[in-house]
Enzyme design. Structure first.
Site, short mmCIF file in Angstrom:
data_model
loop_
_atom_site.label_atom_id
_atom_site.label_comp_id
_atom_site.label_asym_id
_atom_site.label_seq_id
_atom_site.Cartn_x
_atom_site.Cartn_y
_atom_site.Cartn_z
N MET A 71 2.31 0.58 10.14
CA MET A 71 3.12 -0.12 10.92
C MET A 71 4.57 0.10 10.04
O MET A 71 5.64 -0.94 10.23
CB MET A 71 2.78 -1.56 11.01
CG MET A 71 1.57 -1.81 12.00
SD MET A 71 1.29 -3.24 12.80
CE MET A 71 1.17 -4.25 11.46
N HIS A 114 4.56 1.36 1.60
CA HIS A 114 4.49 0.82 -0.17
C HIS A 114 3.61 2.06 -0.62
O HIS A 114 3.10 2.73 0.26
CB HIS A 114 4.26 -0.60 -0.20
CG HIS A 114 3.10 -0.77 0.43
ND1 HIS A 114 2.04 -0.62 0.15
CD2 HIS A 114 3.15 -1.81 1.60
CE1 HIS A 114 1.03 -1.12 1.16
NE2 HIS A 114 1.77 -1.97 2.04
N HIS A 146 0.24 2.84 1.19
CA HIS A 146 0.52 3.75 2.16
C HIS A 146 0.47 5.05 1.59
O HIS A 146 -0.06 6.12 1.95
CB HIS A 146 1.68 3.45 3.07
CG HIS A 146 1.68 2.29 3.76
ND1 HIS A 146 2.46 1.25 3.68
CD2 HIS A 146 1.02 1.90 4.87
CE1 HIS A 146 2.33 0.21 4.37
NE2 HIS A 146 1.40 0.48 5.19
N VAL A 155 -4.81 -0.31 -3.32
CA VAL A 155 -3.94 -0.23 -4.51
C VAL A 155 -3.17 -1.45 -4.99
O VAL A 155 -2.80 -2.26 -4.03
CB VAL A 155 -2.78 1.00 -3.98
CG1 VAL A 155 -1.77 1.19 -5.22
CG2 VAL A 155 -3.20 2.23 -3.60
N SER A 177 0.85 -4.74 -0.07
CA SER A 177 1.03 -5.33 1.28
C SER A 177 2.37 -5.52 1.56
O SER A 177 3.25 -5.96 0.88
CB SER A 177 0.12 -6.51 1.61
OG SER A 177 0.60 -7.21 2.76
N ARG A 212 3.59 -7.52 3.39
CA ARG A 212 3.92 -9.30 3.52
C ARG A 212 4.37 -9.75 2.42
O ARG A 212 4.75 -10.70 2.16
CB ARG A 212 2.62 -9.85 4.10
CG ARG A 212 2.35 -9.55 5.59
CD ARG A 212 1.46 -10.56 6.20
NE ARG A 212 1.53 -10.50 7.72
CZ ARG A 212 0.74 -9.55 8.52
NH1 ARG A 212 0.15 -8.82 7.69
NH2 ARG A 212 0.74 -9.59 9.67
O1 PAF Z 1 -3.12 -1.50 9.25
C1 PAF Z 1 -2.05 -1.40 9.85
O2 PAF Z 1 -1.07 -1.20 9.48
C2 PAF Z 1 -2.33 -1.30 11.50
O3 PAF Z 1 -2.95 -2.58 11.83
C3 PAF Z 1 -2.54 -0.13 12.01
C4 PAF Z 1 -4.16 0.37 11.75
C5 PAF Z 1 -1.50 0.90 12.01
C6 PAF Z 1 -2.51 -0.33 13.74
O4 PAF Z 1 -1.53 -0.88 14.09
#
Ligand code: PAF
Length: 286
Positions: free
Chosen positions: A30, A34, A37, A180, A189, A191
């Site tokens: 989404m 960071h 990801h 991580v 995260s 957030r």
């Molecule tokens: O983990 C996330 O960022 C979301 O839940 C995902 C898997 C991209 C689905 O929108």
């Protein structure tokens, strides 16, 4: 790296990669990227020939409008992040591309991973996993990747996606990637950006409490009640923490366990002011 905005463009690019004999890796996100990801993307880069990252703040998985509105959106920074990791394509659709109809009036087909999706995160965020399963199923069909990468930080989401993939026979391999953490243990995260400096200072207590639960289990504790008491006491030392749940569950079904035998996942969600954090540890039972 190519920025793709439409489903038709994604299908064209993926087809041409496959025609060149490349395997395709998918990293759904989404945005507000960071190093958590980054770990998914690096793994996808190592294991597949053509990596597609999706960036879409999916409205159907938010149970609170304010959380959806406040979710960080930083496409330019995110694109630079993906570019640095040498990825092939970013699919960043708008909501109309993903959900062309008026889904308030004409409800969407729903992907309901029964049982598993109604516990813990599912209980406290009603409809959340229906939205996640729906958008991930759409992304699987749009990108038609060989492998898809998901973080263990969202362990229940990972379990929901694994179950959905098996039950609906999606021809894709789900690759779990370890959480991580910041040097002080806080799980990365998007957030975390919303924590005040004071909240950020105490936030690692969440992971310390989970580690304490892990230590007790490894030392032979088998009563979940006892483990919960000890781990909650650690967090409750700080009045800023509001524990929403803390439990020991079966790693595949997320059924709460009264007695611990074998592998267990200790899961927790807490509120720090307006920010909700989740984390977990897997204790393999070996
Ligand atoms: O983990 C996330 O960022 C979301 O839940 C995902 C898997 C991209 C689905 O929108």
């Amino acid at each position: 790296m190519t920025l793709l905005r439409t489903i038709a463009e994604v299908r064209d690019h993926v087809k041409s990669a496959r025609d060149r004999g490349l395997t395709v890796g998918l990293v759904p996100t989404m945005g507000a990227l960071h190093e958590g990801h980054g770990a998914l993307m690096r793994r996808a880069r190592e294991e597949t020939g053509y990596v597609v990252v999706t960036i879409f703040v999916n409205p159907t998985q938010f149970d609170r409008t304010d959380d959806f509105q406040k979710y960080p959106r930083e496409l330019d920074t995110d694109l630079a992040f993906c570019e640095r990791l040498g990825l092939d394509a970013v699919f960043a659709p708008d909501a109309r591309e993903m959900y062309p109809g008026d889904y308030q009036k004409m409800p969407l087909t729903s992907v309901d991973v029964a049982g598993l999706a109604s516990r813990f995160e599912g209980e406290f965020r009603p409809g959340h996993f229906r939205g996640v399963a729906m958008v991930v199923a759409k992304l699987f069909n749009i990108v038609a990747a060989n492998r898809a990468y998901f973080g263990e930080k969202d362990a229940q989401q990972l379990a929901v996606i694994q179950k959905m993939t098996a039950d609906l026979n999606f021809p894709i391999t789900i690759v779990p990637v370890p959480t991580v953490r910041e040097p002080d243990g806080l799980a990365m995260s998007s957030r975390n950006q919303r924590l005040t400096p004071d909240q950020r200072r105490v936030a690692p207590l969440l992971y310390q409490a989970l580690r304490e639960a892990e230590r007790l289990i490894r030392n032979g504790a088998s009563s979940t009640a006892e483990i919960k008491r000890a781990a909650s006491a650690l967090m409750s030392r700080n009045p800023v923490f509001r524990i929403q749940y803390l439990d020991a569950v079966d790693p595949a079904t997320f059924e709460p366990l009264v007695q611990i035998m074998g592998a267990v996942r200790v899961v927790a969600a807490v509120w720090l002011g307006e920010v909700r954090l989740i984390d977990n540890v897997l204790v393999d039972g070996a």
